[in-house]
Design an enzyme around this catalytic site. Structure first.
Site, PDB file in Angstrom:
ATOM      1  N   CYS B  74     -15.306  25.588  15.016  1.00 38.89           N
ATOM      2  CA  CYS B  74     -14.336  24.480  15.093  1.00 38.89           C
ATOM      3  C   CYS B  74     -14.456  23.577  13.862  1.00 38.89           C
ATOM      4  O   CYS B  74     -15.552  23.198  13.452  1.00 38.89           O
ATOM      5  CB  CYS B  74     -14.574  23.671  16.361  1.00 38.89           C
ATOM      6  SG  CYS B  74     -13.300  22.428  16.661  1.00 38.89           S
ATOM      7  N   CYS B 110      -9.752  22.976  19.868  1.00 44.88           N
ATOM      8  CA  CYS B 110     -10.603  24.141  19.595  1.00 44.88           C
ATOM      9  C   CYS B 110     -10.859  24.954  20.861  1.00 44.88           C
ATOM     10  O   CYS B 110     -10.974  26.179  20.798  1.00 44.88           O
ATOM     11  CB  CYS B 110     -11.920  23.694  18.959  1.00 44.88           C
ATOM     12  SG  CYS B 110     -11.692  23.188  17.233  1.00 44.88           S
ATOM     13  N   CYS B 174      -3.616  -5.498  24.455  1.00 46.30           N
ATOM     14  CA  CYS B 174      -5.004  -5.398  23.955  1.00 46.30           C
ATOM     15  C   CYS B 174      -5.422  -6.680  23.232  1.00 46.30           C
ATOM     16  O   CYS B 174      -6.514  -7.204  23.430  1.00 46.30           O
ATOM     17  CB  CYS B 174      -5.149  -4.233  22.987  1.00 46.30           C
ATOM     18  SG  CYS B 174      -4.461  -2.685  23.559  1.00 46.30           S
ATOM     19  N   CYS B 177      -6.749 -10.267  24.812  1.00 44.60           N
ATOM     20  CA  CYS B 177      -8.169 -10.499  25.077  1.00 44.60           C
ATOM     21  C   CYS B 177      -9.035 -10.250  23.841  1.00 44.60           C
ATOM     22  O   CYS B 177      -9.915 -11.034  23.525  1.00 44.60           O
ATOM     23  CB  CYS B 177      -8.653  -9.590  26.207  1.00 44.60           C
ATOM     24  SG  CYS B 177      -7.845  -9.948  27.768  1.00 44.60           S
ATOM     25  N   HIS B 178      -8.755  -9.149  23.131  1.00 44.54           N
ATOM     26  CA  HIS B 178      -9.669  -8.718  22.075  1.00 44.54           C
ATOM     27  C   HIS B 178      -9.395  -9.360  20.719  1.00 44.54           C
ATOM     28  O   HIS B 178     -10.017  -8.995  19.728  1.00 44.54           O
ATOM     29  CB  HIS B 178      -9.664  -7.192  21.961  1.00 44.54           C
ATOM     30  CG  HIS B 178     -10.354  -6.536  23.130  1.00 44.54           C
ATOM     31  ND1 HIS B 178     -11.717  -6.545  23.280  1.00 44.54           N
ATOM     32  CD2 HIS B 178      -9.869  -5.880  24.211  1.00 44.54           C
ATOM     33  CE1 HIS B 178     -12.043  -5.897  24.397  1.00 44.54           C
ATOM     34  NE2 HIS B 178     -10.945  -5.500  24.989  1.00 44.54           N
ATOM     35  N   ARG B 220     -12.583   4.353  27.577  1.00 39.17           N
ATOM     36  CA  ARG B 220     -12.613   2.888  27.392  1.00 39.17           C
ATOM     37  C   ARG B 220     -11.185   2.326  27.370  1.00 39.17           C
ATOM     38  O   ARG B 220     -10.873   1.339  28.030  1.00 39.17           O
ATOM     39  CB  ARG B 220     -13.372   2.557  26.103  1.00 39.17           C
ATOM     40  CG  ARG B 220     -13.471   1.104  25.727  1.00 39.17           C
ATOM     41  CD  ARG B 220     -14.145   0.235  26.735  1.00 39.17           C
ATOM     42  NE  ARG B 220     -13.195  -0.343  27.687  1.00 39.17           N
ATOM     43  CZ  ARG B 220     -13.521  -1.045  28.746  1.00 39.17           C
ATOM     44  NH1 ARG B 220     -14.773  -1.269  29.047  1.00 39.17           N
ATOM     45  NH2 ARG B 220     -12.608  -1.538  29.550  1.00 39.17           N
ATOM     46  N   CYS B 224      -9.174  -0.200  30.151  1.00 39.14           N
ATOM     47  CA  CYS B 224      -8.541  -1.482  29.820  1.00 39.14           C
ATOM     48  C   CYS B 224      -7.180  -1.588  30.507  1.00 39.14           C
ATOM     49  O   CYS B 224      -6.851  -2.622  31.084  1.00 39.14           O
ATOM     50  CB  CYS B 224      -8.357  -1.625  28.307  1.00 39.14           C
ATOM     51  SG  CYS B 224      -9.842  -2.158  27.449  1.00 39.14           S
TER      52      CYS B 224
END
Lengths: 191, 263
Positions: B74, B110, B174, B177-178, B220, B224
Site C-alpha cells: 500500500c 488499499c 466547529c 467552540c474551537h 473525533r 463533535c
C-alpha cells in the site's frame, strides 16, 4: 379550490425567503456536504438565512448587519399561551440539569446539582436580580432566542430551534428567579 | 498470538485499576500524562494503544481478502510499503484514486484495491487497528501537510468553509467552540484551539482512556456532530477528509505524538 388560495401566500413566502436570504452554501460546498451521506446532507443543507449570516461573518457580524439581524431574531420570540413567564421551578430544575433537555449546567455555573462549565457566564444566585417583569422578560427571551441579545453565540436558541416549548422555558425562568428555587437557596457546585 | 493475549490481560487489569484510582488534574495534558504513567507502571510497560498497534500490524501483514494479499504494497504517499512518517503528511492527493485521502480512507482504498474486499465488507475496527499500527511508525515525526495540488487546495478551502458553517436546531458549527471558546469547558474537557494549538490535531489516532476507545480523527469529528444532535458525515466521506485537511494544515510543524493518549 379554497385550499389552493390558502397555499399561495405560503408559496410566495417560500420564494421570498429563498431569494432574499443570504446563502453560505454554494454549489461546491453543497457537493462536498452531499458526499457525507443523506442524513448529514439533509441536516446541513437546511441552513437558515440567519445561520448563513453567522457562517459568512464567522460569528462576528459587522455593524450594518447587526441591527436588522437582532430585530429579525426578536420577531421570532413567542410567549406562553397564559402569558406567564415564570412557571414551576421544580420542572425547570429537571430541564436545566438534564443533558438531553436544557443541558444548561454544561456551560453555566449555578446549579446545586451539577458542576457547571465556563463557556457561558456564571448564573450563580441569579435570583438576586429579583422577579420584576423586566428581569423575567429578559431571562425568558435570552433562553427563547439568545441571538436576539447575543448574535451568533454558541448557546442554543431553545424556543426558536424547537428544543423547548414556551411553557418549558417559563419553568427554567422560574428555576433561575424564584426565591424558593433550589438554584437560589442552595450553594452552586463548582470545579 | 500468545503475546497478543498476554497484552490483552495486562491492559484489562491496568485499565481496571486505573478506573478505581482515577483522580483528576486540571490541565488535560498533565492529567493524560499522569494516567499514562500510572497505566505503564501497572501493566509493566504496556499501553492499551500498543494492543491496537499489535493487532493492526498483524492485519497489515497478513494475506487476507479475496485476493489473498497483504497491505504491504500500500502506498500512503511516500511509495509502496513506505510507512515512516506518512501520518503527518496526510490527507494528500493520490493519482491512482484521483482523490484526496486521509489515513482512514487510504487504508480502505488499499483493502479494496490490494485485497479485493468489497466496500461493505470493510470492518471499521480493522481500519482503526491498522491506522494505529501505521501511526506508531509516524511517532515524533513532523506534520507536513501543504496543499499544493489543485485538488488539495480546493478541498482545503472547502474544509475551512465547512469548519465555519453553522446549521441544525442547535446552530452547531466547529468554529463556534474551537475558535470562540477555546480553553473553556462545557463538561469535562476544555475546547482545544484548532487554529493555534498545533498539538490539537497532531495526536490522532488516539486511545481514549476515559471510555477505553480507540479513535481516529474521523471518530473525533463524528462525535463533535453527534454531541450536538447532528447526523455525522459517513466514515471515509469527503467532509471528514476536508475538515481533517484543514485542521492538519493548522498543525504544520508539530511533532506527532502517536498513537495519542487522551482522556
Amino acid at each position: 379550490m379554497r385550499r389552493i388560495y390558502l397555499l399561495i401566500p405560503l408559496v410566495l413566502l417560500g420564494l421570498a425567503l429563498g431569494q432574499t436570504g443570504p446563502s453560505y452554501i454554494d454549489a461546491e460546498l453543497q457537493r462536498l456536504i452531499q458526499a457525507g451521506g443523506q442524513s448529514y446532507a439533509n441536516s446541513l443543507l437546511k441552513q437558515a438565512p440567519d445561520q448563513a449570516l453567522c457562517s459568512i461573518h464567522r460569528n462576528k457580524l459587522p455593524a450594518d448587519v447587526l441591527g436588522p439581524f437582532i430585530e429579525a431574531q426578536r420577531q421570532t420570540i413567542k410567549y406562553p399561551a397564559d402569558g406567564k413567564l415564570m412557571g414551576d421551578w421544580k420542572q425547570g430544575d429537571a430541564i436545566f440539569n438534564t443533558l438531553a433537555r436544557g443541558n444548561c449546567f454544561s456551560c453555566h455555573v449555578g446549579s446545586p446539582r451539577n458542576i457547571g462549565g465556563n463557556v457561558g457566564p456564571s448564573l450563580e444566585k441569579y435570583g438576586q436580580r429579583g422577579t420584576s417583569e423586566a428581569v423575567q422578560k429578559y431571562t425568558y427571551e435570552v433562553i427563547y432566542n439568545t441571538w436576539a441579545y447575543f448574535p451568533c453565540t454558541v448557546m442554543y436558541r431553545f424556543g426558536h430551534g424547537g428544543l423547548l416549548k414556551p411553557e418549558e422555558i417559563a419553568h427554567v425562568v422560574a428555576y433561575l428567579l424564584d426565591p424558593a428555587s433550589d438554584f437560589n437557596t442552595k450553594p452552586a457546585l463548582k470545579r | 498470538m500468545g503475546r497478543f493475549w498476554r497484552l490483552v490481560g495486562a491492559v484489562a487489569l491496568a485499565l481496571f485499576s486505573l478506573m478505581v484510582l482515577a483522580q483528576e488534574e486540571d490541565d488535560p495534558a498533565k492529567e493524560a500524562e499522569k494516567q499514562k504513567k500510572q497505566l505503564l507502571e501497572q501493566s509493566g510497560g504496556i499501553l492499551p494503544s500498543d494492543l491496537y498497534v499489535e493487532q493492526g500490524e498483524q492485519l497489515f501483514k497478513a494475506k487476507r481478502g479475496p485476493k489473498n494479499a497483504s497491505l504491504e504494497a500500500c502506498d500512503f504517499g511516500r511509495g509502496p510499503g513506505k510507512l515512516e512518517g506518512v501520518v503527518g503528511r496526510l490527507p494528500r492527493y493520490f493519482f491512482d484514486t484521483r482523490r484526496v485521502e486521509d489515513l482512514d480512507s487510504r487504508i480502505r482504498t488499499c483493502m479494496i484495491r490490494l485485497q479485493g474486499f468489497k466496500p461493505e465488507e470493510i470492518s471499521r475496527s480493522e481500519v482503526v487497528a491498522i491506522a494505529f499500527y501505521i501511526a506508531s511508525l509516524s511517532n515524533e515525526q513532523p506534520v507536513v501537510v501543504r496543499p499544493l495540488m489543485p485538488q488539495e487546495k480546493k478541498l482545503y478551502e472547502l474544509g475551512e468553509r465547512l469548519f465555519y458553517l453553522r446549521a441544525g436546531p442547535r446552530d452547531m458549527g466547529c468554529a463556534t467552540c474551537h475558535v470562540t471558546y477555546v480553553g473553556k469547558r462545557a463538561g469535562v474537557l476544555p475546547y482545544s484551539d484548532l487554529l493555534k494549538d498545533k498539538r490539537a490535531a497532531s495526536h490522532w489516532p488516539a486511545f481514549r482512556y476515559s471510555n477505553d476507545q480507540a479513535w481516529t480523527m474521523a471518530d473525533r469529528i463524528r462525535a463533535c456532530y453527534a454531541n450536538l444532535g447532528m447526523p455525522a458525515p459517513d466514515f471515509y466521506s469527503e467532509p471528514i477528509i476536508a475538515l481533517t485537511l484543514f485542521m492538519n494544515v493548522q498543525a504544520n510543524g508539530a511533532r506527532m505524538d502517536l498513537p495519542g493518549f487522551i482522556r
